[in-house]
Design an enzyme around this catalytic site. Structure first.
Site, short mmCIF file in Angstrom:
data_model
loop_
_atom_site.label_atom_id
_atom_site.label_comp_id
_atom_site.label_asym_id
_atom_site.label_seq_id
_atom_site.Cartn_x
_atom_site.Cartn_y
_atom_site.Cartn_z
N HIS A 1 -56.76 -19.36 25.37
CA HIS A 1 -55.74 -19.78 24.71
C HIS A 1 -55.82 -21.41 24.48
O HIS A 1 -55.68 -22.09 23.30
CB HIS A 1 -54.55 -19.51 25.13
N HIS B 1 -58.90 -15.34 29.97
CA HIS B 1 -58.11 -15.20 28.92
C HIS B 1 -57.15 -16.32 28.49
O HIS B 1 -57.14 -16.77 27.58
CB HIS B 1 -57.08 -13.93 28.98
N GLU B 2 -56.38 -16.82 29.58
CA GLU B 2 -55.48 -17.98 29.33
C GLU B 2 -56.21 -19.28 28.86
O GLU B 2 -55.86 -19.86 28.18
CB GLU B 2 -54.64 -17.87 30.67
#
Length: 333
Positions: A187, A183-184
């Site tokens: 980004h 998920h990070e």
């Protein structure tokens, strides 16, 4: 948590937050995550180094582009942000190399840098997730904190790094933890970190202006939060591309909504999805729709149940299946 001067970018929904300075720290929370007790689960969850060697996935997206998995709302709201006159230029002026160096040194001084020789199991999870998403792995730090959280910093796209809190490591399984890392990475893949930091600084600056400053900041904040919520949906998709099991991603959201190490094994993903469906049904009436919008308008993250529903639906979509077909099969070690 106000000591953390970076915008947190992962998984939940709460208007309270930790982030850039004391003002924005009340706006951008990793999620609706409480300080969970660590319980007595540590011993049973302990892994050996050899137990981590296998990859979580047997595919790699060699030619993956951010727009291949970007959520439509993310695309729409990014265009709106880019149309705001002077946002990018002002952000660059406020965030220079000195700011980046301060943030980097603060993190190096208060956290543990993960590497082959330091917490090698976490290092391997990050390397695998980055390989699957076709992105350079950033530095990964572990920070001592009772609040389950993970966040990313990317100032001008340089020296990006990811931070995870010790309580998050205790709360999640290794597959779930890798989904958080993915998920990070989402980004970073989508340049969310840069936009988020710029917009936060601009909001802080606008509040200090006389006259229309507060009105400008309020208008921008509403648009910013709308974009943030959409960006989170995109990065949940990045997590799914790495985990390749929607239940893993949904389990993370469920645990952040109401989990702790001592209850983790009793949680049921299917029941949480049913809860998400019941929320959709309850909010489909005119009154429910109004309440839902009022409930989410000032949140930096979508509600966990809505994110769970979104990722469940995307996992069944033609777009997701097409992406998997494009992936290059690799042999698990």
């Amino acid at each position: 948590m106000a000591s953390v001067p970076f915008p947190p970018l992962f998984l939940c929904s709460n208007p309270n937050s930790l982030a850039l300075g004391s003002i924005v720290s009340e706006k951008l929370r990793f999620g609706g995550c409480r300080a969970f007790g660590l319980g007595t689960v540590r011993k049973s969850r302990r892994r050996t180094a050899t137990s981590f060697v296998c990859k979580a996935s047997s595919v790699t997206f060699r030619d993956l582009d951010a727009d291949d998995f970007r959520h439509p709302l993310d695309k729409q709201n990014t265009l709106i942000l880019r149309a705001i006159p002077g946002l990018n230029e002002l952000g660059k002026a406020l965030l220079g190399s000195v700011t980046e160096q301060i943030m980097l040194l603060e993190n190096i001084g208060t956290s543990v840098l993960v590497s082959k020789n330091q917490l090698s199991e976490l290092h391997q999870l990050m390397i695998e997730a980055a390989e699957i998403l076709n992105i350079e792995p950033p530095d990964l730090y572990v920070r001592q904190s009772p609040v389950p959280n993970a966040y990313t910093l990317a100032v001008s796209g340089k020296q990006p790094f990811v931070v995870i809190h010790t309580s998050l490591v205790e709360l999640l399984t290794r597959k779930e933890l890798q989904a958080v890392l993915a998920h990070e990475l989402g980004h970073l893949k989508c340049d969310h970190g840069v936009w988020l930091t710029f917009a936060n600084i601009l909001t802080l600056g606008a509040y200090t202006l006389p006259g229309l400053g507060g009105f400008i900041a309020q208008s921008l904040e509403e648009q910013l939060f709308r974009w943030l919520r959409a960006a989170e949906l995109t990065c949940d998709r990045a997590a799914l591309l790495v985990a390749q099991d929607p239940k893993v991603v949904i389990s993370v959201l469920m645990k952040l909504a109401g989990g702790c190490p001592s209850l983790a094994e009793q949680l049921n993903v299917d029941a949480f999805l049913e809860q998400a469906r019941s929320y959709e049904k309850a909010s489909s009436s005119p009154v429910g729709w109004y309440i839902r919008n009022a409930q989410t308008r000032q949140l930096s993250h979508p509600l966990p149940v809505l994110r769970a529903r979104e990722i469940d639906e995307w996992s069944r979509s033609t777009d997701y299946r097409t992406l998997l077909k494009r992936a290059i099969q690799t042999s698990a070690v």
